[in-house]
Enzyme design. Structure first.
Site, PDB file in Angstrom:
ATOM      1  NE  ARG A 250      81.823  20.245  60.007  1.00 32.87           N
ATOM      2  CZ  ARG A 250      82.729  20.953  59.339  1.00 32.87           C
ATOM      3  NH1 ARG A 250      82.912  22.233  59.639  1.00 32.87           N
ATOM      4  NH2 ARG A 250      83.444  20.403  58.389  1.00 32.87           N
ATOM      5  CD  GLU A 279      76.230  25.518  58.275  1.00 28.76           C
ATOM      6  OE1 GLU A 279      76.780  25.273  57.174  1.00 28.76           O
ATOM      7  OE2 GLU A 279      76.866  25.647  59.326  1.00 28.76           O
ATOM      8  CG  HIS A 298      80.152  26.737  57.278  1.00 27.46           C
ATOM      9  ND1 HIS A 298      79.540  25.533  57.553  1.00 27.46           N
ATOM     10  CD2 HIS A 298      81.478  26.514  57.461  1.00 27.46           C
ATOM     11  CE1 HIS A 298      80.447  24.626  57.867  1.00 27.46           C
ATOM     12  NE2 HIS A 298      81.632  25.204  57.807  1.00 27.46           N
TER      13      HIS A 298
END
Length: 342
Positions: A250, A279, A298
């Site tokens: 993460r 993000e 991601h």
């Protein structure tokens, strides 16, 4: 927009059942829901929600909540409307966004998608290691420049990989790295005996003692109170100057400014990053311009067919739920991950 309710009859050729159909609310990032939601219609009354308002309308009377938009804050805001929930399933490996106090304190079980993304993420990590070792980024640049530049590159055989997060994803990463001749050690909440993947598993409290020995440091831990900001200036200073850092866990596990400083000042040799504190990563962020950084959006675990795989897993657990059998992949609300993720 109000939620939509689907209460379809059994599909052609399927027998009707007298068993009550569970009411399943699907929280996604769009009013239409994920494309794979169509497969759920034969298994219950499906309600769609995509924001706080539609979720507040959908939750009353719902038995099950399937969360496919794990970045949303709508669930915590709409939680008071959940008057009959008996199970929450996150269609993701990480559940950090779901771990708000009211859910933690409830007796409602939470399950996750552990196991679905392990292999794909492990392949991503091994690919990043090979790209660093074989200087693939320079090869691509020289090809674009039509330049013939011969040089020697590294071998990964015998290189040391430290996997920070020795659970199911970390173990699969370790398995692939070991298969190509690398030495793999792990970091977990508590130390444990070596096994067929890890030559050693050290306690998280001892990580600083082992960072200097690693050629590659891979973050595969869940985001918890203990891991937020885990990799900071101190951790990067402890790493070897030739080491590469890989994060598929993460984003908030890493203090991004400290990582940038470590890369710019050559405290470490490079980084491969699939997750970020913010993000999408802003276009003006300094990480974009660093030659020793590999980045992706991601997507390390997102293989072709992953959406159907998530529904397959949910339906398998739904069979357990309807039969009264134990749910698999139950998340520890105390630790923030399912057993196997440490």
């Amino acid at each position: 927009m109000s939620h939509e309710t689907f209460d379809h009859s059994a599909p052609d050729g399927a027998a009707e059942s007298d068993e009550p159909r569970p009411r399943i609310t699907v929280l996604s990032d769009s009013p239409e829901g994920p494309a794979s939601v169509q497969r759920l219609h034969a298994h219950g009354e499906i309600r769609l929600a995509h924001d706080e308002a539609s979720l507040r309308e959908a939750l009353p009377g719902s038995d099950i909540l399937l969360v496919t938009d794990f970045r949303t804050e709508a669930l915590e805001a709409a939680w008071p409307a959940a008057d009959s929930l008996r199970w929450v399933h996150a269609a993701s490996a990480g559940v950090d966004q779901l771990m708000f106090d009211a859910l933690i304190e409830s007796d409602i079980p939470v399950t996750n998608a552990q196991g679905i993304f392990d292999r794909s993420i492990a392949e991503y990590v091994l690919g990043a290691i090979l790209m660093f070792a074989k200087d693939t980024r320079s090869n691509i640049r020289y090809q674009q420049e039509r330049r013939w530049v011969h040089r020697d590159t590294e071998s990964i055989h015998g290189e040391r990989v430290l996997v920070a997060g020795a659970g199911s994803i970390g173990r699969e990463i370790g398995r692939l790295c070991k298969a190509v001749g690398m030495d793999v050690t792990g970091i977990a909440r508590r130390a444990r005996a070596a096994d067929d993947v890890f030559s050693a598993v050290h306690a998280a409290d001892d990580i600083d003692a082992h960072l200097p020995d690693a050629d590659y440091v891979v973050v595969a831990a869940p985001l918890t109170e203990a891991t937020e900001g885990w990799f900071d200036k101190q951790r990067f200073a402890a790493m070897a100057p030739h080491a590469r850092f890989i994060n598929i866990g993460r984003g908030p596990i890493v203090v991004t400014d400290d990582l940038v400083d470590a890369l710019v000042n050559e405290q470490i040799a490079g980084a491969a990053l699939d997750v970020f504190e913010q993000e999408p990563l802003p276009a003006d962020h300094p990480l974009w311009g660093l030659d020793n950084v590999l980045m992706s959006a991601h997507m390390a675990g997102d293989f072709i067919g992953w959406r159907d795989a998530l529904i397959d897993q949910f339906l398998a657990n739904l069979d357990n739920w309807r039969s009264g059998a134990a749910l698999f992949n139950q998340v520890s609300k105390t630790h923030g991950y399912a057993p196997g993720r440490q």
